[in-house]
Design a protein around this motif. Structure first.
Motif, mmCIF file in Angstrom:
data_model
loop_
_atom_site.group_PDB
_atom_site.id
_atom_site.type_symbol
_atom_site.label_atom_id
_atom_site.label_comp_id
_atom_site.label_asym_id
_atom_site.label_seq_id
_atom_site.Cartn_x
_atom_site.Cartn_y
_atom_site.Cartn_z
ATOM 1 N N ALA A 1 0.665 -1.659 0.103
ATOM 2 C CA ALA A 1 -0.208 -0.281 0.036
ATOM 3 C C ALA A 1 1.241 1.144 0.289
ATOM 4 O O ALA A 1 2.236 1.233 1.092
ATOM 5 N N HIS A 2 0.535 2.230 -0.425
ATOM 6 C CA HIS A 2 1.086 3.302 -0.738
ATOM 7 C C HIS A 2 0.188 4.599 -1.244
ATOM 8 O O HIS A 2 -0.657 4.789 -1.724
ATOM 9 N N ILE A 3 -0.011 5.689 0.685
ATOM 10 C CA ILE A 3 -1.093 5.762 0.261
ATOM 11 C C ILE A 3 -0.726 7.471 0.142
ATOM 12 O O ILE A 3 -1.830 8.075 -0.230
ATOM 13 N N GLY A 4 0.736 7.872 -1.041
ATOM 14 C CA GLY A 4 0.937 9.416 -1.394
ATOM 15 C C GLY A 4 1.649 9.543 -1.428
ATOM 16 O O GLY A 4 3.484 8.815 -0.592
ATOM 17 N N SER A 5 3.009 10.993 -1.084
ATOM 18 C CA SER A 5 3.663 11.770 -1.646
ATOM 19 C C SER A 5 4.138 12.676 -0.863
ATOM 20 O O SER A 5 2.199 13.712 -0.325
ATOM 21 N N GLN A 6 5.067 12.887 -0.930
ATOM 22 C CA GLN A 6 5.061 14.412 -0.040
ATOM 23 C C GLN A 6 5.300 14.496 1.063
ATOM 24 O O GLN A 6 3.897 15.396 1.584
ATOM 25 N N GLY B 1 6.047 4.329 -0.715
ATOM 26 C CA GLY B 1 6.583 5.353 -0.372
ATOM 27 C C GLY B 1 6.675 7.029 0.130
ATOM 28 O O GLY B 1 5.257 6.682 0.669
ATOM 29 N N GLY B 2 6.771 7.970 0.107
ATOM 30 C CA GLY B 2 5.220 9.135 0.248
ATOM 31 C C GLY B 2 6.900 10.142 1.485
ATOM 32 O O GLY B 2 6.460 11.257 1.099
ATOM 33 N N MET B 3 7.669 9.266 2.245
ATOM 34 C CA MET B 3 8.418 10.189 3.206
ATOM 35 C C MET B 3 8.538 11.885 2.281
ATOM 36 O O MET B 3 9.316 11.650 0.861
ATOM 37 N N VAL C 1 9.756 -1.306 2.060
ATOM 38 C CA VAL C 1 9.394 0.844 1.825
ATOM 39 C C VAL C 1 10.005 0.483 0.995
ATOM 40 O O VAL C 1 11.104 0.533 0.125
ATOM 41 N N GLU C 2 9.701 2.205 -0.034
ATOM 42 C CA GLU C 2 9.640 2.308 -1.484
ATOM 43 C C GLU C 2 9.959 3.930 -1.248
ATOM 44 O O GLU C 2 9.028 4.321 -2.472
ATOM 45 N N PRO C 3 10.757 4.725 -0.922
ATOM 46 C CA PRO C 3 10.999 5.900 -0.830
ATOM 47 C C PRO C 3 11.900 6.320 -2.690
ATOM 48 O O PRO C 3 12.304 5.806 -3.033
ATOM 49 N N GLY C 4 11.064 6.506 -3.326
ATOM 50 C CA GLY C 4 11.331 7.829 -4.408
ATOM 51 C C GLY C 4 12.561 9.146 -3.610
ATOM 52 O O GLY C 4 13.582 9.299 -4.057
ATOM 53 N N ARG C 5 11.261 10.374 -4.161
ATOM 54 C CA ARG C 5 11.158 11.820 -3.691
ATOM 55 C C ARG C 5 12.735 11.876 -2.565
ATOM 56 O O ARG C 5 13.571 12.147 -2.961
ATOM 57 N N ALA C 6 12.683 11.229 -1.469
ATOM 58 C CA ALA C 6 13.302 10.842 -0.166
ATOM 59 C C ALA C 6 14.924 11.064 -0.696
ATOM 60 O O ALA C 6 15.506 10.609 0.413
ATOM 61 N N ILE D 1 8.451 20.633 -13.763
ATOM 62 C CA ILE D 1 6.789 20.833 -14.424
ATOM 63 C C ILE D 1 5.947 20.988 -12.673
ATOM 64 O O ILE D 1 5.028 21.356 -12.973
ATOM 65 N N ARG D 2 6.513 21.058 -11.323
ATOM 66 C CA ARG D 2 6.249 20.802 -10.415
ATOM 67 C C ARG D 2 5.833 22.249 -10.056
ATOM 68 O O ARG D 2 4.635 22.036 -9.477
ATOM 69 N N PRO D 3 6.371 23.143 -10.559
ATOM 70 C CA PRO D 3 5.451 24.542 -9.588
ATOM 71 C C PRO D 3 4.650 24.287 -10.901
ATOM 72 O O PRO D 3 3.453 24.793 -10.109
ATOM 73 N N LEU E 1 2.019 22.208 -11.955
ATOM 74 C CA LEU E 1 1.909 21.467 -12.151
ATOM 75 C C LEU E 1 0.952 20.910 -10.589
ATOM 76 O O LEU E 1 0.065 20.985 -10.362
ATOM 77 N N TYR E 2 1.782 21.168 -9.191
ATOM 78 C CA TYR E 2 1.286 21.055 -8.141
ATOM 79 C C TYR E 2 2.158 22.293 -7.576
ATOM 80 O O TYR E 2 1.676 22.048 -6.460
ATOM 81 N N ASP E 3 2.192 23.730 -7.920
ATOM 82 C CA ASP E 3 2.830 24.754 -6.940
ATOM 83 C C ASP E 3 3.663 24.277 -5.969
ATOM 84 O O ASP E 3 3.554 24.745 -5.115
ATOM 85 N N ALA F 1 14.120 14.407 -7.967
ATOM 86 C CA ALA F 1 12.506 13.855 -7.466
ATOM 87 C C ALA F 1 12.002 14.551 -8.492
ATOM 88 O O ALA F 1 11.520 15.721 -8.430
ATOM 89 N N TYR F 2 11.360 13.674 -9.219
ATOM 90 C CA TYR F 2 10.266 13.813 -10.253
ATOM 91 C C TYR F 2 10.310 15.318 -11.892
ATOM 92 O O TYR F 2 9.485 16.287 -11.496
ATOM 93 N N THR F 3 11.883 15.765 -11.761
ATOM 94 C CA THR F 3 11.832 16.841 -12.753
ATOM 95 C C THR F 3 12.733 15.951 -13.767
ATOM 96 O O THR F 3 11.948 16.033 -14.875
HETATM 97 N N1 LLP Z 1 5.803 4.001 -4.350
HETATM 98 C C1 LLP Z 1 4.537 3.944 -5.536
HETATM 99 C C2 LLP Z 1 3.997 2.818 -6.394
HETATM 100 C C3 LLP Z 1 4.460 4.770 -5.773
HETATM 101 O O1 LLP Z 1 2.995 5.277 -6.688
HETATM 102 C C4 LLP Z 1 5.233 6.357 -6.321
HETATM 103 C C5 LLP Z 1 5.444 7.430 -6.450
HETATM 104 C C6 LLP Z 1 6.369 5.406 -4.637
HETATM 105 C C7 LLP Z 1 6.173 4.044 -4.030
HETATM 106 C C8 LLP Z 1 7.468 7.074 -4.400
HETATM 107 O O2 LLP Z 1 6.582 7.457 -3.504
HETATM 108 P P1 LLP Z 1 7.988 9.078 -2.900
HETATM 109 O O3 LLP Z 1 9.098 8.515 -1.905
HETATM 110 O O4 LLP Z 1 8.681 8.938 -4.133
HETATM 111 O O5 LLP Z 1 6.646 10.437 -3.163
HETATM 112 N N2 LLP Z 1 5.384 13.426 -9.364
HETATM 113 C C9 LLP Z 1 4.671 13.505 -7.970
HETATM 114 C C10 LLP Z 1 4.831 13.162 -7.156
HETATM 115 C C11 LLP Z 1 4.573 11.216 -7.909
HETATM 116 C C12 LLP Z 1 4.491 9.941 -6.849
HETATM 117 C C13 LLP Z 1 4.074 9.171 -7.777
HETATM 118 N N3 LLP Z 1 4.579 7.648 -7.031
HETATM 119 C C14 LLP Z 1 5.588 14.853 -7.710
HETATM 120 O O6 LLP Z 1 6.669 15.563 -8.440
HETATM 121 O O7 LLP Z 1 5.746 15.610 -6.715
#
Ligand code: LLP
Length: 433
Positions: free
Chosen positions: A204-209, A245-247, A287-292, A327-329, A331-333, A388-390
């Motif tokens: 389960a991944h509940i969201g990001s940032q 992920g999501g931190m 756990v599955e961090p991307g951004r962090a 694109i982040r500013p 798309l997401y302010d 991340a995400y640029t």
């Molecule tokens: N796992 C799954 C299944 C995901 O969909 C995501 C991100 C992650 C892990 C990693 O989440 P993170 O740790 O990076 O928050 N483009 C947006 C963020 C989209 C995130 C999509 N899924 C931004 O620039 O804020």
């Protein structure tokens, strides 16, 4: 410097921003702008902090944050698994030499080709997102006389209170099996009848940032309750739990996300306590961090091309990139901190709006950035936390070639991505005559 800046970012005696001891001015001169500058020490340090913060847990890097060969090589070297969400990300990981057994395949609409390729190369886990996918996977794995080990992606009904576009855990989401609607149970029951799909855990991944630990704790509890319930109802104990992920990270000095160590401790304590209460064996955690992992490691260098002060209104500062490389500013302010990079200045700071060179008004880099009043054409600006995400969301809007990226470490510079050329831009075009 740090705050939102890479760990090795500082000012030299002349006031020039340096990263890993390399001057921003030298980088811009040799590699051009816009330029992504990745601080290797920072990137490796974030991987290590995650592994230390989550002892005994498999940490998988969500490659959607930045998926290029060099970055994946570093992350894999640091012992992280890699999450891929398309055959393009899978291919990149394979080219990077990542062991397929450490790959996790995600996606709410995986094609037959993507699933079959995952089976062919032997990715470690496939995260099944829908009933349609379950049936397709049974068929495809059967054709290969293979048993796919999967996690079911659960939509746990947790609202992470982050930007609408990056929320995924609430009931009415495009991802996963909605728990409250009985879809997770339906998927699990179906799995019990399948021959070529073996469900070994849930995801389960509940969201990001996300800034606090509460949503993560709630997620862990909901998922463990589910595993215990399935054990009671079906006599099957699933042994793997991926909490996504999501931190959140710092984009400006005003952002205060939790430290990885605190987040890890909170999650591990929750899991231990809940397992105790439920009499459920501690699952293997992922756990599955991307951004962090990659976000804070990178800054973008731009050159100022025009400064347009409108008396009584806005001062518009245009740089040589924009929404095509971040694109982040738009798309997401999102707000990324901006600093003058080629010098310091004693001039009084005043708020300017930094924009890109694209043909639309939403092409923002940063609104109301406090920059020195003597900011001039030719100055270099650095934008923080652009790892991340640029790059991964970059486009060729207005046919801008996508920027180069360099890796800096101990005064050395290595290329990660070459800048696109004008010829690259027309390479896929097919003239009609
Ligand atoms: N796992 C799954 C299944 C995901 O969909 C995501 C991100 C992650 C892990 C990693 O989440 P993170 O740790 O990076 O928050 N483009 C947006 C963020 C989209 C995130 C999509 N899924 C931004 O620039 O804020």
């Amino acid at each position: 410097m740090p705050g939102p800046w890479p760990l090795t970012a500082e000012r030299d005696d002349a006031g020039v921003l340096t990263i890993a001891g390399v001057a921003a001015t030298d980088l811009a001169r040799e590699h051009g702008t816009p330029l992504w500058v990745v601080d290797e020490a920072d990137l490796r340090e974030r991987c290590r902090r995650y592994r230390e913060g989550f002892p005994g847990v498999d940490v998988a890097y969500a490659s959607k944050a930045w998926c290029t060969v060099g970055v994946l090589q570093i992350v894999a070297e640091e012992g992280l698994w890699i999450d891929v969400a398309s055959d393009g990300e899978l291919h990149t990981a394979l080219v990077a030499g990542v062991d397929p057994a450490t790959l996790i395949l995600h996606g709410n609409n995986k094609s037959d080709r993507e699933l079959d390729r995952a089976l062919e190369v032997g990715v470690g886990r496939i995260v099944v997102d829908s009933l349609d996918e379950l049936e397709r996977l049974e068929r495809l794995a059967g054709a290969r006389d293979h048993v796919a080990q999967v996690w079911l992606r659960i939509t746990p009904g947790i609202d992470a209170h982050t930007h609408e576009y990056v929320r995924t855990g609430h009931d009415d989401a495009k991802f996963g099996f909605t728990l409250s609607l009985g879809l997770a149970d339906e998927a699990f029951r179906r799995c019990l009848d399948l021959v070529h799909v073996e469900v070994v855990g849930v995801h389960a991944h509940i969201g990001s940032q996300i800034f606090g630990t509460d949503p993560f704790i709630a997620n862990a509890e909901v998922m463990l309750d589910l595993l215990a319930r399935w054990r009671d109802e079906h006599g099957v104990v699933l042994t793997e739990l991926n909490l996504g992920g999501g931190m959140g990270i710092r984009y400006t000095h005003e952002d205060h996300p939790v430290e990885v160590a605190r987040y890890g401790k909170a999650v591990l304590e929750t899991v231990a306590e809940r397992c105790d209460v439920l009499g459920f064996p501690q699952p293997r955690l992922v756990v599955e961090p991307g951004r962090a992992i990659v976000g804070p490691s990178t800054l973008t260098l731009y050159e100022v091309g025009t400064v347009k002060p409108l008396p009584g209104l806005t001062t518009w500062v245009s740089v040589d990139g924009g929404m095509s490389d971040n694109i982040r500013p738009a798309l997401y302010d999102a707000e990324h901190e901006v600093a003058l990079a080629n010098r310091t200045s004693d001039a009084e700071p005043h708020a300017v709006t930094v924009v890109g060179k694209h043909c639309e008004s939403g092409d923002l880099v940063r609104e109301h950035a406090p920059l020195p009043g003597d900011l001039a054409v030719g100055d270099l600006l650095a934008v923080a936390a652009t790892g991340a995400y640029t790059e991964s969301m970059a486009s060729n809007y207005n046919r801008l070639p996508r920027p180069a990226a360099v890796l800096v470490r101990d005064g050395q510079v290595r290329p990660l991505l070459r800048r696109e050329s004008l010829d690259d831009l027309v390479r896929r075009d097919i003239p009609l005559s």
